[in-house]
Scaffold this motif. Structure first.
Motif, mmCIF file in Angstrom:
data_model
loop_
_atom_site.group_PDB
_atom_site.id
_atom_site.type_symbol
_atom_site.label_atom_id
_atom_site.label_comp_id
_atom_site.label_asym_id
_atom_site.label_seq_id
_atom_site.Cartn_x
_atom_site.Cartn_y
_atom_site.Cartn_z
ATOM 1 N N VAL A 47 32.765 -42.601 27.558
ATOM 2 C CA VAL A 47 34.126 -42.654 27.040
ATOM 3 C C VAL A 47 34.126 -43.512 25.783
ATOM 4 O O VAL A 47 33.283 -44.395 25.608
ATOM 5 C CB VAL A 47 35.124 -43.201 28.086
ATOM 6 C CG1 VAL A 47 35.252 -42.237 29.256
ATOM 7 C CG2 VAL A 47 34.757 -44.593 28.562
ATOM 8 N N LEU A 80 40.107 -39.554 32.516
ATOM 9 C CA LEU A 80 39.604 -38.248 32.067
ATOM 10 C C LEU A 80 40.264 -37.045 32.730
ATOM 11 O O LEU A 80 39.941 -35.904 32.413
ATOM 12 C CB LEU A 80 38.091 -38.173 32.304
ATOM 13 C CG LEU A 80 37.263 -39.222 31.559
ATOM 14 C CD1 LEU A 80 35.803 -39.143 31.976
ATOM 15 C CD2 LEU A 80 37.406 -39.042 30.051
ATOM 16 N N ILE A 120 38.141 -31.803 30.170
ATOM 17 C CA ILE A 120 38.271 -33.255 30.236
ATOM 18 C C ILE A 120 39.448 -33.637 29.351
ATOM 19 O O ILE A 120 39.550 -33.183 28.215
ATOM 20 C CB ILE A 120 36.970 -33.949 29.767
ATOM 21 C CG1 ILE A 120 35.827 -33.603 30.719
ATOM 22 C CG2 ILE A 120 37.171 -35.452 29.662
ATOM 23 C CD1 ILE A 120 34.470 -34.113 30.282
ATOM 24 N N PRO A 122 41.032 -36.912 27.946
ATOM 25 C CA PRO A 122 41.017 -38.372 27.769
ATOM 26 C C PRO A 122 42.433 -38.961 27.708
ATOM 27 O O PRO A 122 43.302 -38.396 27.047
ATOM 28 C CB PRO A 122 40.309 -38.570 26.435
ATOM 29 C CG PRO A 122 39.637 -37.281 26.122
ATOM 30 C CD PRO A 122 40.405 -36.214 26.831
ATOM 31 N N PHE A 130 35.744 -38.782 24.257
ATOM 32 C CA PHE A 130 34.572 -38.884 25.121
ATOM 33 C C PHE A 130 33.396 -38.262 24.378
ATOM 34 O O PHE A 130 33.578 -37.574 23.372
ATOM 35 C CB PHE A 130 34.811 -38.194 26.483
ATOM 36 C CG PHE A 130 34.971 -36.703 26.392
ATOM 37 C CD1 PHE A 130 33.877 -35.856 26.560
ATOM 38 C CD2 PHE A 130 36.212 -36.137 26.140
ATOM 39 C CE1 PHE A 130 34.020 -34.485 26.476
ATOM 40 C CE2 PHE A 130 36.365 -34.764 26.047
ATOM 41 C CZ PHE A 130 35.266 -33.936 26.219
#
Length: 174
Positions: A47, A80, A120, A122, A130
């Motif tokens: 991350v 995430l 994903i 973030p 990420f």
């Protein structure tokens, strides 16, 4: 979070302080949990925090009364948007306090292998993104102690052992 009510019942009444105030004067450490998530090619999911200049693995601070494994799953979900089944414990690492941070006990759990095509998301309030990278490629963007800890975590994945470290330096044999 786990329900420990049956265990509390088995343990009986809570201990009473023999000398009032002793418990409040004892040292308190911060506890953190993170997930080592890999892709099929062996790259690690990092991350990109917006509150520090280094990469990290998904995870965060364990809340009061929360087991480290539950904190790991919660943090990965918050950061995430992944519903992660947290695997076995890979590394327990103590890090000294520095700057504004107290010393910490850090748990790294096996986050398993994730297909990089999985969506994903973030969390914009704490991450700028990420990155999938090998540990070596991410090395310049990691604190040396985190690099050492993640090296140990990758060793633990392949060896099947859980490793004990202090500031990323192995204390127990692999």
């Amino acid at each position: 979070m786990s329900d420990f009510s049956a265990d509390f019942e088995l343990d009986g009444e809570p201990e009473r302080e023999f000398h009032a105030g002793v418990a409040r004067r004892m040292a308190h450490k911060t506890v953190a949990s993170g997930a080592l998530i890999r892709d099929p090619g062996g790259r690690v999911l990092f991350v990109v925090p917006n509150y520090k200049p280094f990469l990290d693995i998904p995870g965060g601070i364990v809340e009061t009364g929360e087991p480290p494994s539950a904190a790991c799953a919660r943090e990965v979900g918050e950061e995430l948007g992944l519903d992660l089944a947290v695997g076995r414990l890979l590394v327990v690492d103590w890090t000294p306090g520095r700057g504004p941070w107290s010393d910490q006990v850090q748990f790294v759990f096996d986050g398993g292998v994730l297909d990089p095509s999985v969506a994903i998301h973030p969390a914009g309030d704490e991450l700028t993104g990420f990155r999938w990278a090998t540990l070596a490629d991410a090395g310049p963007d990691l604190r040396p102690s985190v690099y050492r800890r993640l090296e140990l975590a990758l060793t633990a994945v392949s060896s099947g052992a859980t490793l004990h470290a202090e500031f990323g330096h192995l204390l127990s044999p692999a």
